[in-house]
Motif scaffolding. Structure first.
Motif, short mmCIF file in Angstrom:
data_model
loop_
_atom_site.label_atom_id
_atom_site.label_comp_id
_atom_site.label_asym_id
_atom_site.label_seq_id
_atom_site.Cartn_x
_atom_site.Cartn_y
_atom_site.Cartn_z
N ALA A 106 0.44 -1.10 0.04
CA ALA A 106 -0.13 0.21 -0.05
C ALA A 106 1.10 1.05 0.23
O ALA A 106 0.27 2.10 0.06
N ILE A 107 1.75 1.46 1.02
CA ILE A 107 2.67 2.52 0.60
C ILE A 107 3.91 2.46 -0.49
O ILE A 107 4.99 3.97 -0.62
N PRO A 108 4.60 2.02 -1.29
CA PRO A 108 5.40 2.84 -2.40
C PRO A 108 4.93 3.26 -3.27
O PRO A 108 4.04 3.44 -3.37
N ASP A 109 6.32 4.06 -3.98
CA ASP A 109 5.86 4.82 -4.32
C ASP A 109 6.55 4.76 -5.75
O ASP A 109 6.03 5.19 -7.18
N THR A 110 7.25 3.45 -6.01
CA THR A 110 7.49 3.08 -7.77
C THR A 110 6.91 1.68 -7.37
O THR A 110 6.64 0.62 -6.24
N PHE A 111 7.34 1.02 -8.43
CA PHE A 111 6.53 0.04 -8.98
C PHE A 111 7.29 -0.95 -8.55
O PHE A 111 6.67 -2.76 -7.96
N ALA A 112 8.43 -1.20 -8.44
CA ALA A 112 9.22 -1.87 -7.58
C ALA A 112 9.27 -2.10 -6.18
O ALA A 112 9.34 -3.32 -5.58
N GLY A 113 9.20 -1.42 -5.70
CA GLY A 113 8.47 -1.29 -4.11
C GLY A 113 7.53 -2.37 -3.87
O GLY A 113 7.43 -3.24 -3.23
N TYR A 114 6.58 -1.96 -5.12
CA TYR A 114 4.84 -2.63 -4.89
C TYR A 114 6.07 -5.00 -4.81
O TYR A 114 4.92 -4.99 -4.30
N VAL A 115 5.84 -4.55 -6.18
CA VAL A 115 6.59 -6.19 -6.60
C VAL A 115 6.73 -6.87 -5.64
O VAL A 115 6.38 -7.59 -4.74
N ILE A 116 8.33 -5.97 -4.62
CA ILE A 116 8.91 -6.79 -3.49
C ILE A 116 8.01 -7.24 -2.59
O ILE A 116 7.86 -8.33 -2.17
N ALA A 117 6.67 -6.47 -2.02
CA ALA A 117 6.58 -6.12 -0.99
C ALA A 117 4.74 -7.19 -1.55
O ALA A 117 4.55 -8.34 -0.59
N ARG A 118 4.77 -7.80 -2.90
CA ARG A 118 3.17 -8.49 -2.93
C ARG A 118 4.10 -10.14 -2.19
O ARG A 118 3.41 -11.15 -2.55
N MET A 119 5.04 -10.24 -3.43
CA MET A 119 6.00 -11.25 -3.31
C MET A 119 6.40 -11.43 -1.31
O MET A 119 6.45 -12.70 -1.20
N ILE A 120 6.52 -11.21 -0.68
CA ILE A 120 6.49 -10.79 0.97
C ILE A 120 5.34 -11.68 1.18
O ILE A 120 5.14 -12.55 2.01
N GLY A 121 3.30 -10.90 0.31
CA GLY A 121 3.23 -11.32 0.81
C GLY A 121 2.43 -12.99 0.39
O GLY A 121 1.47 -13.79 1.23
N GLY A 122 2.86 -13.00 -0.41
CA GLY A 122 2.80 -14.43 -1.54
C GLY A 122 3.39 -15.59 -1.28
O GLY A 122 3.68 -16.28 -0.73
N LEU A 123 4.77 -15.29 -0.05
CA LEU A 123 5.44 -16.15 0.80
C LEU A 123 4.12 -16.67 1.88
O LEU A 123 4.11 -18.15 2.09
N GLY A 124 4.18 -15.99 2.18
CA GLY A 124 2.74 -16.03 3.59
C GLY A 124 1.35 -16.68 3.19
O GLY A 124 0.48 -17.18 3.64
N ILE A 125 1.43 -16.32 1.56
CA ILE A 125 -0.26 -17.07 1.00
C ILE A 125 0.22 -18.65 0.52
O ILE A 125 -0.44 -19.22 0.47
N GLY A 126 1.32 -18.39 -0.18
CA GLY A 126 1.51 -19.71 -0.39
C GLY A 126 1.73 -20.71 0.58
O GLY A 126 1.11 -22.33 0.12
N ILE A 127 2.15 -20.76 1.78
CA ILE A 127 2.73 -21.30 3.21
C ILE A 127 0.61 -21.77 3.60
O ILE A 127 0.70 -23.01 3.85
N THR A 128 0.10 -20.54 3.32
CA THR A 128 -1.29 -20.79 3.99
C THR A 128 -2.05 -22.26 2.80
O THR A 128 -2.75 -22.52 3.64
N SER A 129 -1.82 -21.47 1.58
CA SER A 129 -2.40 -22.16 0.52
C SER A 129 -2.25 -23.82 0.77
O SER A 129 -3.15 -24.49 0.65
N THR A 130 -0.77 -24.33 1.28
CA THR A 130 -0.88 -25.56 1.41
C THR A 130 -1.11 -26.58 2.93
O THR A 130 -2.06 -27.36 2.87
N LEU A 131 -0.76 -25.50 3.62
CA LEU A 131 -1.00 -25.87 5.25
C LEU A 131 -2.58 -25.65 5.85
O LEU A 131 -2.77 -26.86 6.87
N SER A 132 -2.99 -24.61 5.55
CA SER A 132 -4.44 -24.93 5.85
C SER A 132 -5.27 -25.94 5.74
O SER A 132 -5.79 -26.93 6.72
N PRO A 133 -5.40 -26.66 4.38
CA PRO A 133 -5.69 -27.41 4.45
C PRO A 133 -5.13 -29.07 4.39
O PRO A 133 -6.40 -29.75 5.38
N LEU A 134 -4.04 -29.32 4.69
CA LEU A 134 -3.70 -30.11 5.55
C LEU A 134 -3.82 -30.60 6.09
O LEU A 134 -3.92 -31.13 7.10
N TYR A 135 -4.08 -29.60 7.58
CA TYR A 135 -4.33 -29.08 9.22
C TYR A 135 -5.20 -30.10 8.97
O TYR A 135 -5.63 -30.78 10.00
#
Length: 462
Positions: A106-135
């Protein structure tokens, strides 16, 4: 009468405690809400971001798919991390990554900053998408496992549906200039709220009893299983789980040996097919697709809410059906309807009848068919088809393949639509849906009503 009352009391004592296990499953499944929210939020933001950062068609695809790079990495790490640290701890860490990614996007002033933040959020989504149904698969009684694991998909579509309302409300708050400068920031930023709620709820759920037994901590697992199953069934469950772990923990290369190799082939195959049949091309780019049919920006956002509602409603239907009709039947019916819908969407664009409500109706039929079949059933299958000793890593491999396919579709959809045209694009998705019908008939087993240990025995015959 007294004898009957005693027998009735004894039977009740052995019934699963569905109130408890359902509450725990709902809390764990809320990881799907983050998944749905974060993957769909970009559908309302990407048009404004294109103007804000002057993005090319390729960069628009990257704005959508950068999240998925993080998802691929998160899914790849989830198996090893959860096998070593436990399902619960890794899910809590994933929720924290999601919060950081939401605020960071939500806070970057550059497209590159946005991309980095989305990748960080993606790490969390990738983990939950695997482990939530498995749990949820690991704590659920066999009879109800399908619907409890499918709660994850219900949470995903709830997140998508909620996001469409949030995007529409935020976009309507200001004028076009405000939308381009600020609205998209709020769209991403509000995702931190469900992320924090999820993290707090995870503190209240128990660790997976199967993981505890795998770690030699059966004395900690037994009270959890007692609360879920009752005394007699819990003791039986502990013995069955211990028996399934008698074989030594398999190294990674064991996944490619006979039996396990076939299970992995089915898991990866159905995971990839869930994505390359086009669902996220529809959901991620819904407003932009609907604009192509002649709808204005506001009308497209409103129609996108209708898409989300259909996805939501038919997922509820799937949860009701999945332990009654079975996984395979839902897959065959849903993918057949998807094939016909996509063929007709392509025909509408080819013959010049794409304006008006025809394409919208066909998209709604397609989404409904996906929502009762590939949407929930794939996550259920991935959580249950792999043997106990390799479940974390095998599920991670299949989830990584799913996210890689998602990346391929989301990155290539805008340029494909522009170069090949909408008719050819939807016919390609239709052909892949037809292939999914035959793949299901040939390779996917029916797992309805079987315990995880019984499903494991299926692959020994393969």
């Amino acid at each position: 009468m007294a004898t009957y009352a005693k027998r009735l009391t004894a039977e009740q004592a052995q019934r699963p405690n569905m109130k408890y296990v359902t509450l725990v499953s709902i809390a764990a499944a809320l990881g799907g809400l983050l998944f749905g929210f974060d993957t769909a939020v970009v559908s309302g933001a990407v048009g404004f971001m294109q103007d804000r950062f002057a993005l090319s068609d390729l960069q628009v695809g990257w704005a959508v798919s950068s999240l998925i790079i993080g998802c691929i990495v998160g899914a790849a790490l989830s198996g090893t991390l959860s096998d070593g640290l436990g399902r619960k701890k890794v899910l809590i860490a994933a929720a924290l990554l999601f919060v950081v990614g939401s605020i960071g996007s939500a806070i970057p002033d550059t497209f590159a900053g946005y991309v980095i933040a989305r990748m960080i959020g993606g790490l969390g989504i990738g983990i939950t998408s695997t482990l939530s149904p498995l749990y949820n698969a690991e704590i659920a009684p066999a009879k109800y496992r399908g619907r409890l694991v499918a709660l994850n998909q219900f949470a995903i579509v709830s997140g998508i549906f909620l996001t469409y309302f949030v995007n529409s409300g935020i976009a309507g708050y200001g004028d076009d200039a405000w939308d381009i400068s600020t609205a998209w920031r709020w769209m991403f930023g509000v995702g931190a709220i469900p992320g924090i709620v999820y993290m707090l709820l995870l503190l209240l759920v128990p660790e997976s009893p199967r993981w505890l037994i795998k770690q030699g901590r059966a004395e900690e697992a037994l009270p959890i299983l007692l609360r879920i199953h009752g005394e007699e069934a819990a003791k039986k469950e502990v013995l069955e789980i211990k028996e399934s772990f008698r074989e030594e923990r398999a190294p990674f290369r064991e996944l490619f040996k006979p039996g396990l190799r076939f299970a992995l082939f089915v898991g990866i195959g159905i995971a990839v097919l869930q994505q390359i049949t086009g669902i996220n091309a529809i959901l991620y780019y819904a407003p932009e697709i609907l604009k192509e049919t002649g709808a204005g920006t506001n009308a497209a956002l409103v129609q996108t809410i209708l898409v989300g509602f259909i996805n939501f409603a038919f997922t509820i239907l799937s949860i009701w059906l999945i332990d009654k009709a079975g996984r395979k039947a839902l897959l065959l019916i849903g993918t057949s309807v998807m094939t016909v819908s996509l063929a007709l969407i392509g025909l509408a664009f080819r013959t010049g009848h794409s304006s008006g409500s025809l394409v919208l109706i066909l998209i709604l039929v397609y989404v409904a068919a996906f929502a009762i079949s590939l949407g929930p059933v794939v996550w259920v299958l991935l959580s249950e088809i792999f043997p106990n000793r390799v479940r974390g890593r095998a599920t991670a491999v299949a989830s990584m393949a799913l996210w890689a396919a998602d990346y391929l579709v989301s990155q290539t959809f805008p340029p494909l639509l522009k170069s090949a045209g909408p008719a050819a694009t939807y016919w390609i998705f239709g052909a892949l849906s037809l292939f999914t019908v035959f793949f299901t008939l040939k390779f996917v087993p029916e797992t309805k009503g079987k315990s995880l240990e019984e499903i494991e025995k299926l692959w020994k015959k393969a």
